[in-house]
Design an enzyme around this catalytic site. Structure first.
Site, mmCIF file in Angstrom:
data_model
loop_
_atom_site.group_PDB
_atom_site.id
_atom_site.type_symbol
_atom_site.label_atom_id
_atom_site.label_comp_id
_atom_site.label_asym_id
_atom_site.label_seq_id
_atom_site.Cartn_x
_atom_site.Cartn_y
_atom_site.Cartn_z
ATOM 1 N N SER A 219 84.130 84.184 -16.672
ATOM 2 C CA SER A 219 84.391 85.595 -16.367
ATOM 3 C C SER A 219 85.325 86.211 -17.405
ATOM 4 O O SER A 219 85.240 87.391 -17.711
ATOM 5 C CB SER A 219 85.021 85.724 -14.988
ATOM 6 O OG SER A 219 84.189 85.106 -14.038
ATOM 7 N N ASN B 38 71.393 85.344 -24.113
ATOM 8 C CA ASN B 38 70.306 85.051 -23.170
ATOM 9 C C ASN B 38 70.763 85.221 -21.718
ATOM 10 O O ASN B 38 70.055 84.825 -20.795
ATOM 11 C CB ASN B 38 69.717 83.649 -23.399
ATOM 12 C CG ASN B 38 70.771 82.551 -23.389
ATOM 13 O OD1 ASN B 38 71.954 82.830 -23.240
ATOM 14 N ND2 ASN B 38 70.348 81.312 -23.532
ATOM 15 N N ASP C 139 66.889 72.340 -20.191
ATOM 16 C CA ASP C 139 65.811 71.589 -19.538
ATOM 17 C C ASP C 139 66.181 70.114 -19.410
ATOM 18 O O ASP C 139 66.921 69.576 -20.226
ATOM 19 C CB ASP C 139 64.527 71.699 -20.376
ATOM 20 C CG ASP C 139 64.066 73.130 -20.527
ATOM 21 O OD1 ASP C 139 63.658 73.728 -19.525
ATOM 22 O OD2 ASP C 139 64.135 73.654 -21.656
ATOM 23 N N TYR D 98 65.619 68.090 -22.441
ATOM 24 C CA TYR D 98 66.537 68.291 -23.573
ATOM 25 C C TYR D 98 67.608 67.205 -23.487
ATOM 26 O O TYR D 98 68.732 67.446 -23.034
ATOM 27 C CB TYR D 98 67.131 69.695 -23.450
ATOM 28 C CG TYR D 98 67.842 70.228 -24.681
ATOM 29 C CD1 TYR D 98 67.130 70.683 -25.787
ATOM 30 C CD2 TYR D 98 69.233 70.317 -24.723
ATOM 31 C CE1 TYR D 98 67.775 71.203 -26.897
ATOM 32 C CE2 TYR D 98 69.885 70.843 -25.824
ATOM 33 C CZ TYR D 98 69.149 71.274 -26.907
ATOM 34 O OH TYR D 98 69.792 71.797 -28.001
#
Ligand SMILES: O=c1ccn([C@H]2C[C@H](O)[C@@H](COP(=O)(O)OP(=O)(O)OP(=O)(O)O)O2)c(=O)[nH]1
Length: 144
Positions: free
Chosen positions: A64, A76, A82, A85
């Protein structure tokens, strides 16, 4: 308790810590000093690669306080790591856009992650009608 196998790709960043009782999101640190000019984009290395528990993915979001402290936005919005990964060189990164000239120091905590179970497998069935009343579009319930 789930065990996560982690490979540190940077010797001198602090090791990940799960802090019980405060938040179950785990802070991640910049793995190098990064100097950015306003408007510049960088993939900031986080110095870690992991083998997530089977059936899980990880979600990465800014802390934050990240914008206040460093003036960067995560481009993004939320990073998806994933399960596949998981190679030794599959380093996690934070894609960041600097809104002002800024310096991020190695070991600064710039984002945080948690793991989430994958959603169930999905199948899409095309229909002529969904058979429900329209709810109304964005903002249709007004302002107050
Ligand atoms: O903020 C992020 C988002 C992704 N990744 C890594 C982990 C993820 O598994 C991989 C690929 O991410 P994703 O599938 O979201 O990106 P893509 O743009 O669709 O790339 P790809 O073609 O590799 O799937 O990049 C990060 O390190 N940080």
């Amino acid at each position: 308790m789930e065990k996560i196998r982690i490979k540190y790709l940077c010797e001198d960043i602090e090791r990940l810590k799960y802090i019980d009782g405060k938040s179950d999101w785990i802070d991640l640190r910049a793995a190098e000093d990064v100097e950015m000019k306003a408007g510049e984009f960088r993939l900031i290395p986080l110095g870690i690669a992991m083998e997530l528990p089977r059936g899980y993915e990880a979600h990465v979001i800014p802390r934050s306080s990240t914008y206040k402290n460093f003036g960067i936005l995560q481009t993004n919005s939320m990073g998806l790591i994933d399960e596949s990964y998981c190679g030794d060189n599959d380093q996690w990164y934070m894609p960041a856009l600097a809104m002002r000239d800024t310096v991020i120091r190695k070991n600064d905590r710039i984002c945080q992650f948690r793991i989430m179970k994958h959603q169930p497998q999905l199948e899409f069935e095309a229909v002529d009608t969904l058979g429900h009343e329209d709810r109304g579009g964005l903002g249709s319930t007004g302002k107050q």
